[in-house]
Design an enzyme around this catalytic site. Structure first.
Site, PDB file in Angstrom:
ATOM      1  CG  ASP A  45      25.834  77.585  32.935  1.00 34.75           C
ATOM      2  OD1 ASP A  45      25.691  77.024  31.833  1.00 34.75           O
ATOM      3  OD2 ASP A  45      25.688  76.994  34.025  1.00 34.75           O
ATOM      4  CD  GLU A  59      27.144  75.214  28.852  1.00 36.51           C
ATOM      5  OE1 GLU A  59      27.805  75.457  29.869  1.00 36.51           O
ATOM      6  OE2 GLU A  59      26.252  74.353  28.804  1.00 36.51           O
ATOM      7  CG  ASP A  63      23.615  76.960  37.589  1.00 41.67           C
ATOM      8  OD1 ASP A  63      23.040  76.453  36.633  1.00 41.67           O
ATOM      9  OD2 ASP A  63      23.495  76.550  38.766  1.00 41.67           O
TER      10      ASP A  63
END
Lengths: 183, 183
Positions: free
Chosen positions: A7, A68, A141
């Site tokens: 992330d 991501e 996260d």
């Protein structure tokens, strides 16, 4: 299959490693966050992110890396740092010859909760259940990185079939190049 | 002082190396473009950009690297690739311990032409004149990279004084941390 999820972020870059195959219980192999100081220059922060991701790749030797997908439309204020950190993650993986997959936030949410508009808490709760953890990983996260890895394990077979179909279609098509813009 | 300028991009990443000091004639040490195929995956393209920039750094051993500052507001369609390529350029430089400076497009235009709103052709013409070249470097990304390097040579002394002043101010200030967002 062992997948390292990222992330991306400059201040906190979430990392989560998950092992498993679709349809079988999953196992968390590791979770954490690479942090960099907001007081440091961007270039220095990218070096810290690279070093952190390299350590994770070195230790866990994943079969694939899931990052991501960053959209330029959202969060204009932080999108540059996110894009830069994701570039470093992609670079580290591709340099090792690892396949890199990008998943959008809504793909990840839909994969783990069933809804592309699920909230942070719902994602954290499902990650906790799917990996049979005692509590949701903190910060968010880290939980998001695990969700990315889970999403990739479940989506990878379908993505692979799509990619193969595209390659076959390209091989079968006549070799006419249409003009294309910068991608 | 030898400066390597980078006009970041995934399809074409302009590179220009300029030697000189403020107030003296400048010399071009090299100019070129690192290209990657729009057909390749983003991660693979970043590996090609890294390899290209590393070759330039290895050959020219600059004292500093100047990268165009990317704004998320402009060119939403291409900004992600630009941000990713600039991250790789910053990473390569900082990993070698080289100072990295970011200059905005209007700072670069103002430095070489006198106007922050100068067009591509004006920038190319001034770069040609300042470096005493026979013709403007092509493509525009290569000329822009040279303009960045020139801008840095001229602005570096002022930037250095500002940075020193900030460091002195920070050292003199009481150690109170105010909350701050992600930068």
């Amino acid at each position: 299959m062992r997948v390292l999820g990222v992330d991306p972020g400059l201040t906190r870059c979430g990392i989560g490693v998950v092992e498993g195959v679709p349809g079988r219980p999953l196992r968390m192999a590791g979770v954490g966050v690479v942090r960099t100081s907001a007081d440091a220059e961007t270039a220095e922060r990218l070096v810290v992110v690279e070093r952190g991701i390299e350590e994770w790749l070195e230790e866990h030797r994943p079969d694939a890396v899931a990052v991501e997908r960053v959209f330029s439309q959202h969060n204009v204020r932080t999108v540059m740092g996110t894009a830069q950190a994701s570039a470093v993650a992609m670079l580290c993986a591709a340099r090792r010859g690892l396949p890199v997959a990008l998943h959008t936030p809504s793909e990840v949410k839909a994969a783990v909760t069933g809804s592309g508009r699920a909230g942070k808490e719902q994602v954290g709760a499902m990650v906790t259940r799917l990996l049979r953890l005692d509590a949701p990983p903190k910060p968010a996260d880290a939980a998001d990185a695990l969700a990315l890895a889970i999403c990739h394990i479940w989506r990878a077979p379908a993505q692979h079939r799509l990619q193969q179909a595209r390659l076959r279609a390209r091989a079968a098509a006549p070799a006419v190049r249409t003009p294309r813009g910068t991608r």
